[in-house]
Design an enzyme around this catalytic site. Structure first.
Site, short mmCIF file in Angstrom:
data_model
loop_
_atom_site.label_atom_id
_atom_site.label_comp_id
_atom_site.label_asym_id
_atom_site.label_seq_id
_atom_site.Cartn_x
_atom_site.Cartn_y
_atom_site.Cartn_z
N LYS A 51 0.77 -1.29 0.03
CA LYS A 51 -0.13 0.09 0.03
C LYS A 51 0.90 1.33 0.13
O LYS A 51 0.49 2.39 -0.74
CB LYS A 51 -0.90 0.10 1.03
CG LYS A 51 -2.07 -1.02 0.85
CD LYS A 51 -2.83 -1.10 2.37
CE LYS A 51 -3.82 -2.35 1.92
NZ LYS A 51 -4.65 -2.83 3.31
N GLN A 95 -5.01 -1.66 9.28
CA GLN A 95 -4.81 -3.02 8.99
C GLN A 95 -5.45 -4.30 10.02
O GLN A 95 -4.93 -3.96 10.94
CB GLN A 95 -3.23 -3.18 8.59
CG GLN A 95 -3.01 -4.41 8.00
CD GLN A 95 -3.46 -4.50 6.35
OE1 GLN A 95 -3.36 -3.57 5.51
NE2 GLN A 95 -3.83 -5.56 6.12
N ASP A 118 -11.41 2.68 3.57
CA ASP A 118 -11.78 1.16 3.34
C ASP A 118 -13.09 0.92 3.39
O ASP A 118 -13.54 -0.20 3.13
CB ASP A 118 -10.96 0.49 4.57
CG ASP A 118 -9.72 -0.40 4.06
OD1 ASP A 118 -9.50 -0.52 3.12
OD2 ASP A 118 -9.15 -0.92 5.22
#
Ligand code: NAD
Length: 284
Positions: A51, A95, A118
């Site tokens: 990422k 994460q 997200d």
């Protein structure tokens, strides 16, 4: 049979994002992404590194906040508060998975919905289900981009989604219903999976079990999207679909690797750009 090339499509999208980021920079705004990584899980570390690298490739500023496994929930919440307030950061992702002593729902709900790139915050999930503008989880959003690119019409189609997690199956279901598909969603408790997959025009599977979907489970000419990522004992990376045999019956199919995976990261960059654009529009 057409193999849907996620690698190529994601490259094209990343190029487009790069151009837009450059334009934004000329106007004085650099899109910023913060990632919170807790613990030493090797897979999570690899994803975060990817990422960070892909963000840099398109000109997005990114920062990784790394914490030991022992971090308290309180400390994590105050880090999120700090990032929520930072005007140079437009997107924030946590994460997953988080250690067991931390309440994941509480953490995800602390992320500002405006920075939730997200798309895991219940606010964005709720808006997605209602068909309203929102941040959409990256993996299902990437699958929708594939349908668009390959002109796979969803209107009135019978779709079977296999896997019903909050980050993959459920948002996938919502996106497809919003496009007027008729959607069956299956999971571990589904009585007869084959009965559902067999009648679908499109099968989307995200479970995490190699060879879950075999050729006898799909109809001739079906579109098959494989979201699963499984590392076999011999080190080979495979999806949830028996690619060799299912590809002989499918009209379109995604490979693993090189299918949905690269699209997920491209969508994260797209969502970050969108968050920065929204920030610029608000003027704050
Ligand atoms: P998860 O464990 O949270 O959810 C798995 C889902 O599959 C659950 O709904 C469960 O009920 C269902 N399931 C389990 N066994 C089943 C079976 N035998 N038959 C039918 N359904 C079954 O997993 P997740 O986070 O949603 O991830 C699913 C898979 O997708 C994993 O392989 C993961 O690595 C992969 N994934 C890929 C990407 C990508 O970018 N390509 C992104 C996220 C997840």
């Amino acid at each position: 049979m057409t193999i849907i090339d996620g690698k190529k499509l994601s490259q094209k999208i990343r190029e487009e994002i790069k151009v837009e980021v450059n334009e934004m920079k000329k106007e004085g705004l650099t899109p910023g992404l913060a990632v919170i990584l807790v613990g030493n899980d090797p897979a999570s570390q690899t994803y975060v590194k990817m990422k960070k690298n892909t963000s840099a490739e398109v000109g997005i500023y990114s920062v990784v906040h790394e914490f030991p496994e022992t971090i308290s929930e309180k400390e994590l919440l105050s880090t999120i508060d700090m990032i929520n307030e930072n005007p140079n950061i437009h997107g924030l992702l946590i994460q997953l998975p988080l250690p067991k002593h931390i309440d994941t729902t509480k953490i995800l709900e602390r992320v500002s919905p405006a920075k939730d790139v997200d798309g895991f915050h219940p606010y964005n999930m709720g808006r997605l289900v209602e068909g309203l503008e929102s941040f959409v989880p990256c993996t299902p959003l990437g699958v929708m981009e594939m349908f668009k690119e390959y002109k796979i019409d969803l209107y009135g189609k019978d779709v079977c989604v296999v896997g019903a997690s909050n980050i993959v199956g459920k948002p996938m279901w919502a996106l497809l219903v919003n496009e007027m598909a008729t959607v069956d969603i299956c999971h571990i408790a589904t009585k007869d999976l084959k009965e559902h997959t067999k009648r679908a025009d499109i099968v989307v599977v995200g479970v995490g079990k190699p060879n879950l979907i075999t050729a006898d489970m799909v109809k001739e000419g079906a579109v098959v999207i494989d979201i699963g990522i499984n590392r076999l004992d011999n080190g080979k990376l495979v999806g949830d679909v028996d690619f060799e045999n299912v590809s002989k019956k499918a009209s379109f199919i995604t490979p693993v690797p090189g299918g949905v995976g690269p699209m997920t990261i491209a969508m994260l960059l797209k969502n970050t750009l969108k968050a920065a654009r929204n920030f610029a529009k608000k003027g704050s």
